[in-house]
Enzyme design. Structure first.
Site, PDB file in Angstrom:
ATOM      1  N   GLY A 142     -21.038  29.641 -31.143  1.00  0.00           N
ATOM      2  CA  GLY A 142     -22.051  30.692 -31.175  1.00  0.00           C
ATOM      3  C   GLY A 142     -21.530  31.906 -30.419  1.00  0.00           C
ATOM      4  O   GLY A 142     -20.321  32.133 -30.314  1.00  0.00           O
ATOM      5  N   PHE A 143     -22.456  32.689 -29.858  1.00  0.00           N
ATOM      6  CA  PHE A 143     -22.062  33.923 -29.173  1.00  0.00           C
ATOM      7  C   PHE A 143     -21.087  33.642 -28.027  1.00  0.00           C
ATOM      8  O   PHE A 143     -20.054  34.302 -27.896  1.00  0.00           O
ATOM      9  CB  PHE A 143     -23.297  34.632 -28.616  1.00  0.00           C
TER      10      PHE A 143
ATOM     11  N   GLU B  87     -41.499  39.540 -34.354  1.00  0.00           N
ATOM     12  CA  GLU B  87     -40.694  40.060 -35.469  1.00  0.00           C
ATOM     13  C   GLU B  87     -41.080  39.386 -36.781  1.00  0.00           C
ATOM     14  O   GLU B  87     -41.180  40.041 -37.825  1.00  0.00           O
ATOM     15  CB  GLU B  87     -39.206  39.891 -35.144  1.00  0.00           C
TER      16      GLU B  87
HETATM   17  C1  LIG Z   1     -34.691  33.229 -33.790  1.00  0.00           C
HETATM   18  C2  LIG Z   1     -33.917  33.777 -32.606  1.00  0.00           C
HETATM   19  C3  LIG Z   1     -33.941  35.140 -32.350  1.00  0.00           C
HETATM   20  C4  LIG Z   1     -33.219  35.672 -31.274  1.00  0.00           C
HETATM   21  N1  LIG Z   1     -33.228  37.022 -31.067  1.00  0.00           N
HETATM   22  C5  LIG Z   1     -32.478  37.537 -30.091  1.00  0.00           C
HETATM   23  C6  LIG Z   1     -32.400  38.949 -29.899  1.00  0.00           C
HETATM   24  O1  LIG Z   1     -33.032  39.725 -30.621  1.00  0.00           O
HETATM   25  N2  LIG Z   1     -31.593  39.421 -28.901  1.00  0.00           N
HETATM   26  C7  LIG Z   1     -30.874  38.575 -28.095  1.00  0.00           C
HETATM   27  O2  LIG Z   1     -30.132  39.037 -27.231  1.00  0.00           O
HETATM   28  N3  LIG Z   1     -30.946  37.244 -28.239  1.00  0.00           N
HETATM   29  C8  LIG Z   1     -31.726  36.707 -29.212  1.00  0.00           C
HETATM   30  N4  LIG Z   1     -31.781  35.353 -29.368  1.00  0.00           N
HETATM   31  C9  LIG Z   1     -31.102  34.496 -28.397  1.00  0.00           C
HETATM   32  C10 LIG Z   1     -29.604  34.421 -28.690  1.00  0.00           C
HETATM   33  O3  LIG Z   1     -29.386  34.110 -30.043  1.00  0.00           O
HETATM   34  C11 LIG Z   1     -28.997  33.383 -27.755  1.00  0.00           C
HETATM   35  O4  LIG Z   1     -29.204  33.808 -26.435  1.00  0.00           O
HETATM   36  C12 LIG Z   1     -27.532  33.168 -28.026  1.00  0.00           C
HETATM   37  O5  LIG Z   1     -27.335  32.664 -29.328  1.00  0.00           O
HETATM   38  C13 LIG Z   1     -26.945  32.188 -27.011  1.00  0.00           C
HETATM   39  O6  LIG Z   1     -25.597  32.001 -27.290  1.00  0.00           O
HETATM   40  P1  LIG Z   1     -24.902  30.596 -26.986  1.00  0.00           P
HETATM   41  O7  LIG Z   1     -23.454  30.782 -27.283  1.00  0.00           O
HETATM   42  O8  LIG Z   1     -25.320  30.130 -25.645  1.00  0.00           O
HETATM   43  O9  LIG Z   1     -25.570  29.592 -28.003  1.00  0.00           O
HETATM   44  P2  LIG Z   1     -25.627  29.663 -29.588  1.00  0.00           P
HETATM   45  O10 LIG Z   1     -25.329  31.017 -30.086  1.00  0.00           O
HETATM   46  O11 LIG Z   1     -26.933  29.034 -29.947  1.00  0.00           O
HETATM   47  O12 LIG Z   1     -24.440  28.718 -30.043  1.00  0.00           O
HETATM   48  C14 LIG Z   1     -24.439  27.354 -29.772  1.00  0.00           C
HETATM   49  C15 LIG Z   1     -23.480  26.702 -30.732  1.00  0.00           C
HETATM   50  O13 LIG Z   1     -23.227  25.383 -30.289  1.00  0.00           O
HETATM   51  C16 LIG Z   1     -23.261  24.507 -31.387  1.00  0.00           C
HETATM   52  N5  LIG Z   1     -23.626  23.192 -30.853  1.00  0.00           N
HETATM   53  C17 LIG Z   1     -24.738  22.874 -30.164  1.00  0.00           C
HETATM   54  N6  LIG Z   1     -24.691  21.587 -29.772  1.00  0.00           N
HETATM   55  C18 LIG Z   1     -23.514  21.090 -30.233  1.00  0.00           C
HETATM   56  C19 LIG Z   1     -22.880  19.810 -30.154  1.00  0.00           C
HETATM   57  N7  LIG Z   1     -23.452  18.784 -29.522  1.00  0.00           N
HETATM   58  N8  LIG Z   1     -21.677  19.656 -30.746  1.00  0.00           N
HETATM   59  C20 LIG Z   1     -21.081  20.688 -31.397  1.00  0.00           C
HETATM   60  N9  LIG Z   1     -21.634  21.914 -31.497  1.00  0.00           N
HETATM   61  C21 LIG Z   1     -22.832  22.113 -30.917  1.00  0.00           C
HETATM   62  C22 LIG Z   1     -24.305  25.099 -32.315  1.00  0.00           C
HETATM   63  O14 LIG Z   1     -24.102  24.671 -33.648  1.00  0.00           O
HETATM   64  C23 LIG Z   1     -24.049  26.591 -32.145  1.00  0.00           C
HETATM   65  O15 LIG Z   1     -23.106  27.079 -33.073  1.00  0.00           O
HETATM   66  C24 LIG Z   1     -32.491  34.795 -30.434  1.00  0.00           C
HETATM   67  C25 LIG Z   1     -32.486  33.431 -30.695  1.00  0.00           C
HETATM   68  C26 LIG Z   1     -33.184  32.923 -31.768  1.00  0.00           C
HETATM   69  C27 LIG Z   1     -33.169  31.438 -32.052  1.00  0.00           C
END
Ligand SMILES: Cc1cc2nc3c(=O)[nH]c(=O)nc-3n(C[C@H](O)[C@H](O)[C@H](O)COP(=O)(O)OP(=O)(O)OC[C@H]3O[C@@H](n4cnc5c(N)ncnc54)[C@H](O)[C@@H]3O)c2cc1C
Length: 438
Positions: A12-13, A174
């Protein structure tokens, strides 16, 4: 001598930001994700409301990292970590608990839905976290209109045409705005027995404001805008029950066939895998260099991590995940090349944006607080900028211009997963044999 191995869990991000920084690191990078794509979650609501199609907000992780010669992408679900042996365990479609060794580990596994102890709500009120969820919600919304049009008894129309969103944070607001624009605009002249504009859209939250993370003035502006779009906003009210007939909120039953959960989230099980200290929400408490206490080679970033700044945990937003992913990647890169560690992680808050219907957003960035069309242009520009890939940027931009000018939506398809003819042809005995061997 073999290169050191950096395992990143989550594309993800946070995970992708870390992988990008490690592009030229003298190490083998292994990125593991249970999905094959990186997803731009902030626009998921546009897939759920038929503005965009799934391929416009997701891109295969291996495509994103195709120029990273030191990086291998693995499709699989991580189910545990052995910190002493420095291994993560991965399951895929064919294999269970395959150990993958690491020298450095970055966990960026995000969050999942939380129904605040009411898991029984999930069956009736799907959440919005991945593309499968967004397609399921889109199917549910579009199917409600089709059922109402096919139904000759008008007394059932109102239940079918009542859409309830539980949770008035950015996703709920939204979604409510986007459904309102769709029913009052896009669908206007397409149905004969029902009037889509008569649809009831209800947004419920136990908090006293919508968009509680914004200033009171911007929350009030967003609420007013929603009401102008015809959304009923019910604040300070607890949802006591969600079932096949709708919801019970503050003792009142609202009948509906389409309830969508836009409220809580819970972190991934990373804290359990590491047996690490977690905050009240279950997110892993991390040090100022984003590592786990006593484990300088294990980092946790993004939504599944908890780091306090100014007495409050950093919010679960994309900017935090990106900046933390970059920092963890940079720190590891410096260690691998024998350089001194960077100073502690510091977060630069670029601000907060949320869109409410067509041509209106709220923006809060430092002392700049704005609502309306200019904020909406800022929202559009920021979202385009942060899409993972230039082809996505172009596709989404063109789609938005077309939707804005024509009022039409790009992806109003109901795609129901059905048992295919090929699956039907599999003899029953195969299933029985598989079951008895398990
Ligand atoms: C509907 C929605 C709207 C949002 N709108 C906004 C916004 O407008 N502005 C903003 O700043 N933020 C927004 N967010 C929040 C933002 O998307 C998150 O803060 C961000 O994605 C966090 O990044 P991350 O890398 O921590 O996790 P994520 O981007 O969620 O990535 C996690 C990754 O880990 C993978 N994963 C998880 N568990 C496992 C496992 N056990 N094994 C292998 N892979 C795994 C998943 O498949 C995913 O690809 C929104 C979130 C959602 C759900």
């Amino acid at each position: 001598m073999a290169s050191p191995v950096v395992v990143i869990v989550g594309g993800g991000f946070g995970g992708v930001a870390a992988a990008k920084v490690l592009k030229n690191a003298p190490a083998e990078i292994v990125l593991i994700d249970r999905e094959n794509h990186n997803l731009f979650q902030p626009l998921l609501y546009q897939v759920a409301t038929s503005v965009l199609s799934p391929g416009q907000i997701g891109v295969p992780i291996r495509d994103l990292l195709r120029h990273h010669k030191n990086t291998t992408v693995i499709l699989g679900e991580v189910v545990g970590v052995d910190q002493d042996r420095k291994q993560v365990f991965v399951c895929d479609a064919d294999r269970q608990d395959v150990p993958i060794p690491f020298d450095y580990l970055i966990l960026a596994t995000g969050v999942t839905h939380s129904y605040f102890g009411h898991d029984e709500f999930e069956k009736f009120a799907p959440g919005l976290k991945n593309l499968a969820d967004a397609e399921a919600v889109r199917n549910k919304i579009l199917t409600a209109f089709e059922l109402a049009e096919a139904e000759e008894d008008p007394s059932t129309h109102q239940d079918l045409l009542t859409f309830i969103l539980v949770g008035a944070g950015p996703t709920g607001v939204e979604m409510a705005g986007a459904i309102a624009v769709m029913v009052r605009g896009t669908m206007k002249s397409e149905f004969r027995r029902i009037d889509p504009a008569s649809a009831r859209i209800v947004l419920v939250d136990r908090s006293s404001r919508v968009l509680a993370s914004f200033s009171e003035k911007l929350s009030a502006a967003a609420k007013k805008r929603l009401e102008n779009l015809g959304v009923e906003v019910k604040l300070g009210q607890n949802v006591d029950q969600i079932d096949a007939d709708g919801i019970v909120v503050a003792g009142e039953r609202i009948f509906s066939k389409t309830v969508i959960w836009t409220a809580g989230v819970a972190p991934s099980p990373a804290g359990k895998w590491l047996a690490a200290e977690t905050d009240h929400a279950g997110r892993v408490r991390i040090q100022n260099d984003l590592s786990v206490a006593g484990r300088p080679e294990i980092f946790v970033v993004g939504d599944t991590a908890s780091l306090d700044r100014g007495g409050k945990p950093l919010p679960g937003v994309a900017q935090v995940a990106i900046q933390q992913g970059r920092y963890a990647g940079k720190l590891i890169h410096r260690r691998l090349t024998g350089k001194s560690a960077p100073g502690p992680f510091s977060y630069f808050d670029k601000g907060n944006l949320a869109v409410v219907g067509k041509g209106f957003a709220v923006l809060e960035s430092g002392k700049v607080h704005s609502s309306g069309l200019i904020a909406w242009f800022a929202w559009a520009a920021v979202h385009l900028q942060f899409l993972a890939d230039s082809s996505l940027r172009l596709g989404v931009f063109l789609q938005w211009v077309w939707t804005y000018l024509s009022g039409r939506r790009g992806a109003r398809l109901i795609v129901n997963p059905r048992v295919s003819e090929a699956q039907k042809a599999v003899p029953d005995t195969t299933v029985k044999a598989a079951a008895s061997s398990g």
